[in-house]
Design a protein around this motif. Structure first.
Motif, short mmCIF file in Angstrom:
data_model
loop_
_atom_site.label_atom_id
_atom_site.label_comp_id
_atom_site.label_asym_id
_atom_site.label_seq_id
_atom_site.Cartn_x
_atom_site.Cartn_y
_atom_site.Cartn_z
N ALA A 29 4.62 -6.26 -2.62
CA ALA A 29 4.29 -5.42 -1.46
C ALA A 29 5.49 -5.27 -0.54
N GLY A 33 7.43 -1.83 0.36
CA GLY A 33 7.30 -1.39 1.75
C GLY A 33 5.87 -1.08 2.16
N MET A 34 4.95 -1.92 1.70
CA MET A 34 3.55 -1.73 2.05
C MET A 34 2.90 -3.08 2.34
N SER A 35 1.69 -3.05 2.86
CA SER A 35 1.03 -4.31 3.20
C SER A 35 0.50 -5.00 1.94
N ARG A 36 0.45 -6.31 1.99
CA ARG A 36 -0.09 -7.08 0.88
C ARG A 36 -1.56 -6.74 0.62
N ALA A 38 -3.16 -3.94 1.14
CA ALA A 38 -3.27 -2.60 0.53
C ALA A 38 -2.90 -2.65 -0.95
N LEU A 39 -1.82 -3.36 -1.28
CA LEU A 39 -1.43 -3.48 -2.68
C LEU A 39 -2.46 -4.30 -3.45
N ASN A 52 1.35 8.51 -2.35
CA ASN A 52 2.37 7.75 -1.63
C ASN A 52 2.80 6.52 -2.42
N LEU A 53 1.85 5.78 -2.95
CA LEU A 53 2.18 4.60 -3.75
C LEU A 53 2.89 5.01 -5.03
N ARG A 56 6.42 5.51 -4.21
CA ARG A 56 7.08 4.22 -3.97
C ARG A 56 7.41 3.53 -5.30
#
Length: 98
Positions: A29, A33-36, A38-39, A52-53, A56
């Motif tokens: 994550a 560049g994302m929250s844990r 969310a992942l 978006n993912l 990434r």
């Protein structure tokens, strides 16, 4: 004929990418560049791969965004096809001619 439900792309990401790289969810994550949380929702098949993912993952060198979104679309369609078909009417019969 029963169609086999495709694998959720989050499972593919979890098993074929993150696990094989030896990363924790927190590490992955952070690198994406994302929250844990969310992942984690994606990896546990509770959320979809978003555009978006997918971008990434492409930027991180993990296949292409198009590939991830195609996997998600295949999965979503398979799930939708397992439900009873909705009752619809043809649009052609109701079309108004000029």
């Amino acid at each position: 004929m029963t169609l086999k439900k495709p694998t959720h792309p989050g499972e593919v990401l979890r098993e074929d990418v993150i696990a094989k790289l030896g990363l924790t969810v927190k590490e992955a994550a952070l690198q994406l560049g994302m929250s844990r949380p969310a992942l984690s929702r994606v990896l546990n098949c509770r959320a979809s791969i978003s555009p978006n993912l997918a971008l990434r993952l492409e930027q991180a060198g993990v296949s292409t965004a198009d590939t991830w979104l195609a996997l998600q679309l295949d999965y979503d369609l398979a799930v939708a096809r397992q439900n009873p078909p909705p009752v619809v009417r043809t649009l052609l019969a109701t079309a108004v001619s000029p």
